[in-house]
Design a protein around this motif. Structure first.
Motif, PDB file in Angstrom:
ATOM      1  N   TRP A  41       0.214  -1.439   0.114  1.00 56.92           N
ATOM      2  CA  TRP A  41       0.242  -0.149   0.480  1.00 56.92           C
ATOM      3  C   TRP A  41       0.548   1.416  -0.228  1.00 56.92           C
ATOM      4  O   TRP A  41       2.476   0.990  -0.166  1.00 56.92           O
ATOM      5  CB  TRP A  41      -0.903  -0.271   1.306  1.00 56.92           C
ATOM      6  CG  TRP A  41      -2.375  -1.137   1.379  1.00 56.92           C
ATOM      7  CD1 TRP A  41      -1.382  -2.407   2.122  1.00 56.92           C
ATOM      8  CD2 TRP A  41      -2.816  -1.286   0.908  1.00 56.92           C
ATOM      9  NE1 TRP A  41      -2.490  -3.276   2.281  1.00 56.92           N
ATOM     10  CE2 TRP A  41      -3.592  -2.918   1.113  1.00 56.92           C
ATOM     11  CE3 TRP A  41      -4.075  -0.474   0.480  1.00 56.92           C
ATOM     12  CZ2 TRP A  41      -4.522  -3.320   0.571  1.00 56.92           C
ATOM     13  CZ3 TRP A  41      -5.122  -0.848  -0.569  1.00 56.92           C
ATOM     14  CH2 TRP A  41      -5.337  -2.665  -0.009  1.00 56.92           C
ATOM     15  N   ARG A  47      -4.385   3.775   7.193  1.00 53.74           N
ATOM     16  CA  ARG A  47      -5.171   4.161   8.468  1.00 53.74           C
ATOM     17  C   ARG A  47      -4.560   4.478  10.032  1.00 53.74           C
ATOM     18  O   ARG A  47      -3.575   4.100   9.956  1.00 53.74           O
ATOM     19  CB  ARG A  47      -6.538   3.245   8.434  1.00 53.74           C
ATOM     20  CG  ARG A  47      -7.577   3.365   8.084  1.00 53.74           C
ATOM     21  CD  ARG A  47      -8.601   2.538   8.862  1.00 53.74           C
ATOM     22  NE  ARG A  47      -9.551   1.866   7.421  1.00 53.74           N
ATOM     23  CZ  ARG A  47     -10.062   1.281   7.968  1.00 53.74           C
ATOM     24  NH1 ARG A  47     -11.026   1.137   9.295  1.00 53.74           N
ATOM     25  NH2 ARG A  47     -11.454   0.745   7.145  1.00 53.74           N
ATOM     26  N   ASN A  60      -4.368  -1.966   5.359  1.00 54.04           N
ATOM     27  CA  ASN A  60      -5.649  -1.375   4.812  1.00 54.04           C
ATOM     28  C   ASN A  60      -6.082  -3.041   4.367  1.00 54.04           C
ATOM     29  O   ASN A  60      -7.774  -2.924   4.806  1.00 54.04           O
ATOM     30  CB  ASN A  60      -5.640  -0.825   3.554  1.00 54.04           C
ATOM     31  CG  ASN A  60      -5.319   0.606   3.325  1.00 54.04           C
ATOM     32  OD1 ASN A  60      -5.622   1.182   4.553  1.00 54.04           O
ATOM     33  ND2 ASN A  60      -5.050   1.069   2.643  1.00 54.04           N
TER      34      ASN A  60
END
Lengths: 90, 254
Positions: A41, A47, A60
Protein backbone atom coordinates in the motif's frame (compact mmCIF):
# COMPACT_ATOMS: atom_id res chain seq x y z
CA UNK A 1 -9.73 22.51 9.62
CA UNK A 2 -8.03 19.41 10.83
CA UNK A 3 -8.04 20.88 14.30
CA UNK A 4 -10.19 18.54 16.24
CA UNK A 5 -8.17 17.12 18.96
CA UNK A 6 -9.18 18.96 22.06
CA UNK A 7 -8.05 15.87 23.96
CA UNK A 8 -4.49 16.34 22.75
CA UNK A 9 -4.61 13.15 20.74
CA UNK A 10 -3.03 13.49 17.31
CA UNK A 11 -5.06 12.84 14.17
CA UNK A 12 -3.88 11.31 10.92
CA UNK A 13 -2.40 14.44 9.46
CA UNK A 14 -0.62 15.31 12.63
CA UNK A 15 0.84 11.81 12.53
CA UNK A 16 2.08 12.45 8.98
CA UNK A 17 4.00 15.41 10.36
CA UNK A 18 5.46 13.18 13.05
CA UNK A 19 6.62 10.59 10.49
CA UNK A 20 8.04 13.34 8.31
CA UNK A 21 10.23 14.39 11.25
CA UNK A 22 11.87 10.98 10.91
CA UNK A 23 12.13 10.55 7.13
CA UNK A 24 13.89 12.85 4.71
CA UNK A 25 11.86 11.61 1.71
CA UNK A 26 8.08 11.97 1.51
CA UNK A 27 6.87 9.01 3.55
CA UNK A 28 3.20 9.40 2.58
CA UNK A 29 3.92 8.39 -1.03
CA UNK A 30 6.24 5.49 -0.10
CA UNK A 31 5.05 1.89 -0.63
CA UNK A 32 4.89 -0.37 2.39
CA UNK A 33 4.55 -4.15 2.33
CA UNK A 34 2.62 -5.74 5.16
CA UNK A 35 4.57 -8.56 6.80
CA UNK A 36 1.40 -10.32 7.90
CA UNK A 37 -0.49 -10.60 4.60
CA UNK A 38 2.02 -9.46 1.95
CA UNK A 39 -0.19 -6.74 0.46
CA UNK A 40 1.43 -3.47 -0.57
CA UNK A 41 0.00 0.00 0.00
CA UNK A 42 0.92 3.63 -0.32
CA UNK A 43 1.58 4.81 3.23
CA UNK A 44 -0.76 7.79 2.76
CA UNK A 45 -3.66 5.43 2.10
CA UNK A 46 -3.28 3.62 5.42
CA UNK A 47 -5.37 4.34 8.43
CA UNK A 48 -3.49 6.24 11.03
CA UNK A 49 -4.64 5.53 14.53
CA UNK A 50 -3.60 8.25 16.88
CA UNK A 51 -2.17 7.23 20.21
CA UNK A 52 -0.71 9.34 22.96
CA UNK A 53 2.41 11.05 21.57
CA UNK A 54 2.32 9.13 18.33
CA UNK A 55 0.63 7.02 15.71
CA UNK A 56 -0.12 3.47 14.64
CA UNK A 57 -0.49 2.57 10.94
CA UNK A 58 -2.55 -0.45 10.05
CA UNK A 59 -2.72 -2.50 6.86
CA UNK A 60 -5.77 -1.75 4.70
CA UNK A 61 -6.25 -5.44 3.96
CA UNK A 62 -5.59 -7.40 7.17
CA UNK A 63 -5.57 -4.62 9.77
CA UNK A 64 -2.12 -5.70 10.95
CA UNK A 65 0.06 -3.01 12.51
CA UNK A 66 2.76 -2.09 9.99
CA UNK A 67 4.30 0.88 11.75
CA UNK A 68 4.30 2.52 15.17
CA UNK A 69 5.86 5.90 15.73
CA UNK A 70 6.18 7.72 19.03
CA UNK A 71 7.77 11.04 19.87
CA UNK A 72 9.39 11.01 23.29
CA UNK A 73 11.23 13.76 25.16
CA UNK A 74 14.45 11.92 24.27
CA UNK A 75 13.79 11.43 20.56
CA UNK A 76 11.74 9.42 18.10
CA UNK A 77 10.93 5.74 18.43
CA UNK A 78 9.88 3.81 15.31
CA UNK A 79 8.82 0.17 15.24
CA UNK A 80 8.33 -1.61 11.91
CA UNK A 81 8.27 -5.31 12.74
CA UNK A 82 4.94 -5.52 10.89
CA UNK A 83 6.39 -4.40 7.57
CA UNK A 84 8.65 -6.26 5.15
CA UNK A 85 9.91 -3.19 3.40
CA UNK A 86 9.33 0.46 2.69
CA UNK A 87 10.04 1.67 -0.83
CA UNK A 88 10.64 5.30 -1.73
CA UNK A 89 10.40 5.81 -5.49
CA UNK A 90 12.44 8.64 -6.92
CA UNK B 1 5.73 31.77 -16.55
CA UNK B 2 7.16 28.35 -16.04
CA UNK B 3 5.54 26.33 -13.34
CA UNK B 4 7.04 23.09 -12.19
CA UNK B 5 4.14 20.68 -12.43
CA UNK B 6 5.32 17.92 -10.17
CA UNK B 7 7.49 18.93 -7.29
CA UNK B 8 10.40 16.57 -6.71
CA UNK B 9 10.14 14.15 -3.85
CA UNK B 10 10.69 16.23 -0.77
CA UNK B 11 14.31 15.56 0.15
CA UNK B 12 14.65 17.94 3.02
CA UNK B 13 14.19 18.10 6.72
CA UNK B 14 10.91 19.45 7.93
CA UNK B 15 11.73 22.69 9.73
CA UNK B 16 9.68 25.36 11.46
CA UNK B 17 9.13 28.62 9.57
CA UNK B 18 7.66 31.93 10.69
CA UNK B 19 4.19 32.74 9.38
CA UNK B 20 2.66 36.19 9.58
CA UNK B 21 -1.05 36.85 9.26
CA UNK B 22 -1.70 39.32 6.43
CA UNK B 23 -5.45 39.06 5.99
CA UNK B 24 -8.43 37.45 7.72
CA UNK B 25 -11.57 36.39 5.85
CA UNK B 26 -14.77 35.39 7.59
CA UNK B 27 -16.12 32.47 5.56
CA UNK B 28 -19.08 31.38 7.73
CA UNK B 29 -20.04 32.08 11.36
CA UNK B 30 -17.77 29.24 12.47
CA UNK B 31 -15.10 29.32 9.78
CA UNK B 32 -12.30 31.79 9.05
CA UNK B 33 -9.56 31.90 6.45
CA UNK B 34 -6.12 33.25 7.31
CA UNK B 35 -3.89 34.54 4.53
CA UNK B 36 -0.31 34.07 5.60
CA UNK B 37 3.07 35.24 4.47
CA UNK B 38 5.56 32.49 5.26
CA UNK B 39 9.24 33.41 5.15
CA UNK B 40 11.18 30.80 3.21
CA UNK B 41 8.11 28.94 1.94
CA UNK B 42 9.17 26.46 -0.76
CA UNK B 43 5.75 26.05 -2.38
CA UNK B 44 3.19 23.26 -2.15
CA UNK B 45 0.84 21.16 -4.22
CA UNK B 46 -2.94 21.24 -3.96
CA UNK B 47 -4.14 18.92 -1.22
CA UNK B 48 -1.16 19.14 1.11
CA UNK B 49 -1.29 20.32 4.70
CA UNK B 50 0.86 22.14 7.21
CA UNK B 51 1.43 21.94 10.95
CA UNK B 52 1.19 25.06 13.00
CA UNK B 53 2.58 25.60 16.47
CA UNK B 54 1.46 28.22 18.93
CA UNK B 55 3.59 29.11 21.92
CA UNK B 56 2.06 30.80 24.96
CA UNK B 57 3.99 33.28 27.07
CA UNK B 58 4.60 30.63 29.69
CA UNK B 59 6.19 28.40 27.04
CA UNK B 60 3.24 26.03 26.65
CA UNK B 61 3.02 24.82 23.05
CA UNK B 62 0.09 23.51 21.06
CA UNK B 63 0.37 22.01 17.59
CA UNK B 64 -2.29 21.22 14.99
CA UNK B 65 -2.53 20.28 11.32
CA UNK B 66 -4.42 22.33 8.75
CA UNK B 67 -4.97 21.78 5.05
CA UNK B 68 -3.81 24.49 2.68
CA UNK B 69 -6.76 26.16 0.94
CA UNK B 70 -4.83 28.25 -1.56
CA UNK B 71 -3.46 26.99 -4.87
CA UNK B 72 0.30 26.89 -5.49
CA UNK B 73 -0.13 29.86 -7.85
CA UNK B 74 -1.04 32.33 -5.06
CA UNK B 75 1.51 34.45 -3.24
CA UNK B 76 -0.04 34.09 0.19
CA UNK B 77 -0.72 30.77 1.87
CA UNK B 78 -4.37 30.39 2.91
CA UNK B 79 -5.53 28.19 5.77
CA UNK B 80 -9.23 27.78 6.47
CA UNK B 81 -10.01 26.98 10.07
CA UNK B 82 -13.25 25.81 11.65
CA UNK B 83 -13.76 26.67 15.28
CA UNK B 84 -14.01 23.53 17.34
CA UNK B 85 -15.61 23.63 20.78
CA UNK B 86 -12.81 23.59 23.35
CA UNK B 87 -10.26 23.52 20.54
CA UNK B 88 -7.41 25.51 22.06
CA UNK B 89 -5.80 26.30 18.72
CA UNK B 90 -8.88 26.83 16.57
CA UNK B 91 -10.44 29.12 19.22
CA UNK B 92 -7.45 31.38 18.82
CA UNK B 93 -7.31 31.16 15.03
CA UNK B 94 -11.04 31.86 14.63
CA UNK B 95 -11.82 35.17 16.24
CA UNK B 96 -8.75 36.02 18.31
CA UNK B 97 -6.09 36.39 15.65
CA UNK B 98 -5.15 39.76 14.14
CA UNK B 99 -3.24 40.87 11.08
CA UNK B 100 0.44 41.04 11.96
CA UNK B 101 0.27 38.11 14.40
CA UNK B 102 2.98 35.53 13.95
CA UNK B 103 3.26 31.84 14.68
CA UNK B 104 5.35 28.86 13.63
CA UNK B 105 4.43 26.74 10.64
CA UNK B 106 6.02 23.78 8.89
CA UNK B 107 5.25 22.04 5.63
CA UNK B 108 4.09 21.22 3.11
CA UNK B 109 3.39 17.72 4.39
CA UNK B 110 1.96 14.73 2.53
CA UNK B 111 2.32 13.97 -1.18
CA UNK B 112 -0.41 11.34 -1.27
CA UNK B 113 -3.63 13.37 -1.14
CA UNK B 114 -2.52 15.64 -3.97
CA UNK B 115 -3.96 16.61 -7.33
CA UNK B 116 -2.17 18.64 -9.99
CA UNK B 117 -3.42 19.75 -13.41
CA UNK B 118 -1.05 17.15 -14.90
CA UNK B 119 -2.92 14.40 -13.05
CA UNK B 120 -5.96 15.23 -15.18
CA UNK B 121 -9.49 13.94 -14.83
CA UNK B 122 -12.22 13.18 -14.66
CA UNK B 123 -12.03 14.48 -11.15
CA UNK B 124 -14.54 13.64 -8.46
CA UNK B 125 -14.23 15.51 -5.17
CA UNK B 126 -16.40 14.62 -2.20
CA UNK B 127 -16.37 16.94 0.82
CA UNK B 128 -18.01 16.82 4.22
CA UNK B 129 -18.08 20.17 6.02
CA UNK B 130 -14.63 21.71 6.37
CA UNK B 131 -13.29 18.71 4.44
CA UNK B 132 -13.78 21.05 1.48
CA UNK B 133 -10.51 22.86 2.29
CA UNK B 134 -7.87 20.70 0.52
CA UNK B 135 -10.35 20.06 -2.30
CA UNK B 136 -10.76 23.83 -2.71
CA UNK B 137 -6.99 24.11 -3.21
CA UNK B 138 -7.38 21.56 -6.04
CA UNK B 139 -10.33 23.45 -7.58
CA UNK B 140 -8.50 26.77 -7.36
CA UNK B 141 -5.40 25.22 -8.92
CA UNK B 142 -7.54 23.70 -11.68
CA UNK B 143 -9.12 27.12 -12.27
CA UNK B 144 -5.82 29.06 -12.30
CA UNK B 145 -4.31 26.59 -14.76
CA UNK B 146 -7.46 26.58 -16.95
CA UNK B 147 -7.50 22.80 -16.70
CA UNK B 148 -10.19 21.19 -18.84
CA UNK B 149 -10.50 18.11 -16.63
CA UNK B 150 -14.21 17.31 -16.20
CA UNK B 151 -14.88 17.84 -12.52
CA UNK B 152 -17.67 17.34 -10.04
CA UNK B 153 -17.67 18.48 -6.43
CA UNK B 154 -20.16 16.75 -4.15
CA UNK B 155 -20.31 18.84 -1.01
CA UNK B 156 -22.24 17.99 2.13
CA UNK B 157 -23.01 20.79 4.61
CA UNK B 158 -25.44 21.18 7.46
CA UNK B 159 -27.13 24.27 6.04
CA UNK B 160 -26.65 26.83 3.30
CA UNK B 161 -24.99 29.21 5.81
CA UNK B 162 -22.40 26.52 6.53
CA UNK B 163 -21.33 26.16 2.89
CA UNK B 164 -17.73 27.42 2.87
CA UNK B 165 -16.57 29.27 -0.31
CA UNK B 166 -20.15 29.27 -1.65
CA UNK B 167 -19.85 32.37 -3.85
CA UNK B 168 -16.46 31.38 -5.22
CA UNK B 169 -17.65 27.87 -6.03
CA UNK B 170 -20.76 29.20 -7.76
CA UNK B 171 -18.65 31.62 -9.79
CA UNK B 172 -16.20 28.90 -10.81
CA UNK B 173 -18.95 26.53 -11.90
CA UNK B 174 -20.89 29.21 -13.77
CA UNK B 175 -17.94 30.12 -16.00
CA UNK B 176 -16.85 26.52 -16.59
CA UNK B 177 -19.19 24.02 -18.25
CA UNK B 178 -16.80 21.20 -17.31
CA UNK B 179 -17.21 21.82 -13.61
CA UNK B 180 -20.26 20.99 -11.56
CA UNK B 181 -21.00 21.68 -7.91
CA UNK B 182 -23.55 19.48 -6.18
CA UNK B 183 -24.53 20.69 -2.72
CA UNK B 184 -26.44 18.61 -0.25
CA UNK B 185 -27.77 20.23 2.93
CA UNK B 186 -28.26 17.66 5.64
CA UNK B 187 -29.96 19.56 8.47
CA UNK B 188 -31.69 22.64 7.15
CA UNK B 189 -32.72 23.57 3.63
CA UNK B 190 -33.86 27.05 2.61
CA UNK B 191 -37.34 27.47 1.24
CA UNK B 192 -37.53 26.42 -2.38
CA UNK B 193 -34.22 24.50 -2.19
CA UNK B 194 -33.96 22.36 -5.31
CA UNK B 195 -30.78 20.50 -4.39
CA UNK B 196 -30.21 17.43 -2.31
CA UNK B 197 -31.28 17.53 1.33
CA UNK B 198 -29.84 14.37 2.82
CA UNK B 199 -26.61 12.73 3.83
CA UNK B 200 -24.54 11.39 0.95
CA UNK B 201 -25.80 7.91 0.12
CA UNK B 202 -25.24 5.40 -2.63
CA UNK B 203 -27.95 6.77 -4.94
CA UNK B 204 -26.63 10.31 -4.59
CA UNK B 205 -23.10 9.22 -5.51
CA UNK B 206 -24.37 7.10 -8.40
CA UNK B 207 -26.24 10.13 -9.76
CA UNK B 208 -23.41 12.62 -9.39
CA UNK B 209 -20.00 10.91 -9.55
CA UNK B 210 -18.41 9.69 -12.78
CA UNK B 211 -18.93 5.95 -13.37
CA UNK B 212 -16.02 3.56 -12.70
CA UNK B 213 -15.59 2.95 -16.47
CA UNK B 214 -14.35 6.53 -16.83
CA UNK B 215 -11.61 5.92 -14.24
CA UNK B 216 -12.19 9.10 -12.29
CA UNK B 217 -9.65 10.35 -9.78
CA UNK B 218 -11.56 10.47 -6.52
CA UNK B 219 -10.67 12.48 -3.43
CA UNK B 220 -12.76 12.29 -0.27
CA UNK B 221 -12.19 14.54 2.73
CA UNK B 222 -14.19 15.09 5.88
CA UNK B 223 -14.71 13.79 9.39
CA UNK B 224 -13.68 10.16 9.86
CA UNK B 225 -17.21 8.63 9.82
CA UNK B 226 -18.08 10.63 6.68
CA UNK B 227 -14.97 9.44 4.85
CA UNK B 228 -15.46 5.82 5.93
CA UNK B 229 -19.05 5.87 4.71
CA UNK B 230 -18.41 7.62 1.37
CA UNK B 231 -15.38 5.51 0.47
CA UNK B 232 -17.28 2.30 1.27
CA UNK B 233 -20.18 3.42 -0.95
CA UNK B 234 -17.81 4.30 -3.80
CA UNK B 235 -16.23 0.86 -3.65
CA UNK B 236 -19.72 -0.70 -3.64
CA UNK B 237 -20.44 1.30 -6.80
CA UNK B 238 -17.47 -0.39 -8.46
CA UNK B 239 -14.65 2.07 -7.92
CA UNK B 240 -11.26 0.57 -7.17
CA UNK B 241 -10.20 1.01 -3.54
CA UNK B 242 -6.88 2.39 -4.74
CA UNK B 243 -8.56 5.01 -6.95
CA UNK B 244 -10.28 6.54 -3.94
CA UNK B 245 -7.92 8.79 -2.02
CA UNK B 246 -9.11 9.78 1.41
CA UNK B 247 -8.17 12.20 4.11
CA UNK B 248 -9.83 11.90 7.48
CA UNK B 249 -9.86 14.36 10.29
CA UNK B 250 -11.31 14.33 13.72
CA UNK B 251 -10.67 11.78 16.43
CA UNK B 252 -9.37 8.81 14.51
CA UNK B 253 -10.42 6.02 16.82
CA UNK B 254 -8.34 3.81 19.08
Amino acid sequence: MIDNSSSGVLDGNAAAGLLQEIFVLDVTTAQIECAACGSTWVVGSLRLYAIQMGAILRCNHCDGVVMKAVRTPHGHWLEMTGARNLIFQV
Amino acid sequence: MMVIETAPVAARRLGWLLAEVREILVETPRVTSLLLHVAGWQGHRAGQHVDIRLTAEDGYQAQRSYSVASPPEDDLLALTVERVENGEVSQYLVGHVSAGDQFQLRGPIGGYFVWTAATGGPLCLVAGGSGIVPLMAMLRHRDRRSSRAPTVLVYSSRSLEDVIYRDELDAMASRDPRMRVVNTLTRKQPEGWMGYGRRIDRALLAETCFPPEQNPKIYVCGPTPFVESVSRLLVELGHNTRAVKTERFGPSGA
